[in-house]
Design a protein around this motif. Structure first.
Motif, PDB file in Angstrom:
ATOM      1  N   LEU A 237       0.839  -1.194   0.000  1.00 11.88           N
ATOM      2  CA  LEU A 237       0.000   0.000   0.000  1.00 11.88           C
ATOM      3  C   LEU A 237       0.875   1.245   0.000  1.00 11.88           C
ATOM      4  O   LEU A 237       0.548   2.249  -0.655  1.00 11.88           O
ATOM      5  N   GLY A 238       1.997   1.190   0.709  1.00  7.72           N
ATOM      6  CA  GLY A 238       2.921   2.319   0.688  1.00  7.72           C
ATOM      7  C   GLY A 238       3.453   2.579  -0.710  1.00  7.72           C
ATOM      8  O   GLY A 238       3.534   3.733  -1.150  1.00  7.72           O
ATOM      9  N   ALA A 239       3.786   1.508  -1.413  1.00  6.56           N
ATOM     10  CA  ALA A 239       4.264   1.655  -2.790  1.00  6.56           C
ATOM     11  C   ALA A 239       3.172   2.226  -3.682  1.00  6.56           C
ATOM     12  O   ALA A 239       3.420   3.110  -4.504  1.00  6.56           O
ATOM     13  N   ALA A 240       1.934   1.727  -3.514  1.00 10.85           N
ATOM     14  CA  ALA A 240       0.809   2.194  -4.336  1.00 10.85           C
ATOM     15  C   ALA A 240       0.544   3.673  -4.097  1.00 10.85           C
ATOM     16  O   ALA A 240       0.362   4.447  -5.053  1.00 10.85           O
ATOM     17  N   ARG A 241       0.525   4.093  -2.842  1.00 11.56           N
ATOM     18  CA  ARG A 241       0.289   5.500  -2.529  1.00 11.56           C
ATOM     19  C   ARG A 241       1.451   6.369  -3.005  1.00 11.56           C
ATOM     20  O   ARG A 241       1.251   7.493  -3.481  1.00 11.56           O
TER      21      ARG A 241
ATOM     22  N   CYS B 155       3.846  -2.075  -8.220  1.00 10.77           N
ATOM     23  CA  CYS B 155       4.684  -3.258  -8.008  1.00 10.77           C
ATOM     24  C   CYS B 155       5.884  -2.905  -7.135  1.00 10.77           C
ATOM     25  O   CYS B 155       6.375  -1.783  -7.164  1.00 10.77           O
ATOM     26  N   VAL B 156       6.342  -3.896  -6.386  1.00 11.29           N
ATOM     27  CA  VAL B 156       7.527  -3.754  -5.543  1.00 11.29           C
ATOM     28  C   VAL B 156       8.530  -4.830  -5.936  1.00 11.29           C
ATOM     29  O   VAL B 156       8.194  -6.013  -5.987  1.00 11.29           O
ATOM     30  N   LEU B 157       9.755  -4.411  -6.226  1.00  9.77           N
ATOM     31  CA  LEU B 157      10.859  -5.341  -6.450  1.00  9.77           C
ATOM     32  C   LEU B 157      12.023  -4.901  -5.562  1.00  9.77           C
ATOM     33  O   LEU B 157      12.771  -3.987  -5.909  1.00  9.77           O
TER      34      LEU B 157
ATOM     35  N   THR C 143      13.954  -6.729  -1.710  1.00 10.10           N
ATOM     36  CA  THR C 143      14.354  -8.030  -1.171  1.00 10.10           C
ATOM     37  C   THR C 143      13.307  -9.068  -1.539  1.00 10.10           C
ATOM     38  O   THR C 143      13.622 -10.198  -1.914  1.00 10.10           O
ATOM     39  N   GLY C 144      12.021  -8.691  -1.430  1.00 16.61           N
ATOM     40  CA  GLY C 144      10.908  -9.520  -1.899  1.00 16.61           C
ATOM     41  C   GLY C 144      10.206  -8.815  -3.040  1.00 16.61           C
ATOM     42  O   GLY C 144      10.623  -7.734  -3.473  1.00 16.61           O
ATOM     43  N   SER C 145       9.138  -9.399  -3.540  1.00 18.62           N
ATOM     44  CA  SER C 145       8.368  -8.745  -4.602  1.00 18.62           C
ATOM     45  C   SER C 145       6.884  -8.842  -4.297  1.00 18.62           C
ATOM     46  O   SER C 145       6.449  -9.732  -3.550  1.00 18.62           O
ATOM     47  N   ASN C 146       6.123  -7.917  -4.881  1.00 19.94           N
ATOM     48  CA  ASN C 146       4.678  -7.903  -4.685  1.00 19.94           C
ATOM     49  C   ASN C 146       4.061  -7.023  -5.764  1.00 19.94           C
ATOM     50  O   ASN C 146       4.763  -6.297  -6.469  1.00 19.94           O
ATOM     51  N   SER C 147       2.744  -7.078  -5.880  1.00 21.97           N
ATOM     52  CA  SER C 147       2.050  -6.286  -6.896  1.00 21.97           C
ATOM     53  C   SER C 147       0.588  -6.135  -6.509  1.00 21.97           C
ATOM     54  O   SER C 147       0.066  -6.911  -5.700  1.00 21.97           O
TER      55      SER C 147
END
Length: 280
Positions: free
Chosen positions: A98-102, A113-115, A117-121
């Motif tokens: 959510l921090g990345a999205a905001r 999306c986050v890349l 140490t880990g990844s997410n979307s």
């Protein structure tokens, strides 16, 4: 005074705001309630983080913490650990996604999306996350992350699927033996951080075709196994995180080869989060 934290497994970027203006930014060790106990988190925040931030606890009106591992029951663990050091302030804990999205999209809809140490979307509607493909962690998923890249690098090197000189260079650089690698991955804490720590080696050897191919394939896997589940024809995929930023040339190549449109690529959502919370 307001504290905003963007925390991954490896490092946490703290933002100190006063009257909506930036006072300072400070990096500390990563805080992840999925891998760390409440006791460890509480002690580390009180004894290390707060002294580094150099803020008076009574002056802190609110803390907005966006962190890796802040899911399900771990949100409350993180909230209590923070509240111990900021007893008079409101403490809100959200996922790093959510921090990345905001930070990436502000109050507009988009794919975030986050890349790192880990990844997410996720697909973000401008207010909240409305769709999320589970990253599944570095063993089952986390495609394209630092841990995922490190895992495949070590596996390929140790199975002699890369040039011998590359393997020799790797072992010399990190002074590791195969038994030590196995011990760090299977028996020691935070194996994801350990594996992600090999990202600089990949970055330094991108000229080697086998390294370029490894990174490209893992980024393609990220797009195909995650981003493809959202409305990627209508929205670009925006990225945050050290891996996305430092490997953005190959990330762009992976997007092109798999038919996705790449949006902004930033190392941290900090700037966007400052804007988001200053306007709240």
């Amino acid at each position: 005074m307001i504290l905003i934290a963007d925390s991954g497994s490896t490092k946490t970027r703290w933002i100190v705001l006063h009257g909506g203006a930036l006072v300072r930014m400070q990096e500390t060790d990563g805080l992840n309630p999925f891998f760390q106990s409440e006791e460890d988190l509480t002690r580390h925040i009180a004894e290390s983080v707060m002294p580094q931030l150099n803020v008076s606890a009574p002056a802190v009106r609110a803390v907005y913490f966006y962190g890796a591992g802040c899911v399900y029951d771990r949100v409350e663990v993180m909230r209590r650990a923070l509240a111990y050091s900021v007893p008079d302030g409101a403490v809100e804990v959200y996922s790093d996604l959510l921090g990345a999205a905001r930070g990436l999209c502000g109050r507009e809809a988009g794919i975030a999306c986050v890349l790192g140490t880990g990844s997410n979307s996720c697909f973000y509607d401008g207010r909240q996350i409305v769709s999320n493909v589970s990253p599944l962690g570095y063993i089952l998923g986390d495609e394209g992350s630092g841990a995922d890249l490190g895992k495949h690098l070590v596996g390929n090197l140790m199975k002699d699927m890369m040039p011998p000189m590359l393997k020799e260079s790797f072992l010399d650089r990190y002074a590791l033996t195969l038994p030590e690698i196995v011990d760090r991955v299977y028996r020691q804490p935070c194996p994801n951080r350990f594996l992600a720590g090999f990202s600089p080696f990949l970055l330094d050897n991108l000229h080697e075709p086998s390294v370029h191919a490894l990174v490209l394939e893992r980024f393609k896997a990220f797009f195909l196994r995650n981003v493809s589940k959202y409305d990627f024809r209508s929205y670009r995929a925006h990225f945050s995180g050290s891996i996305a930023f430092h490997f953005k040339g190959i990330l762009r190549e992976a997007a092109h080869r798999t038919g996705f449109r790449l949006g902004s690529v930033i190392t941290s959502p900090a700037g966007g989060l400052i804007t988001f919370h200053s306007q709240s």
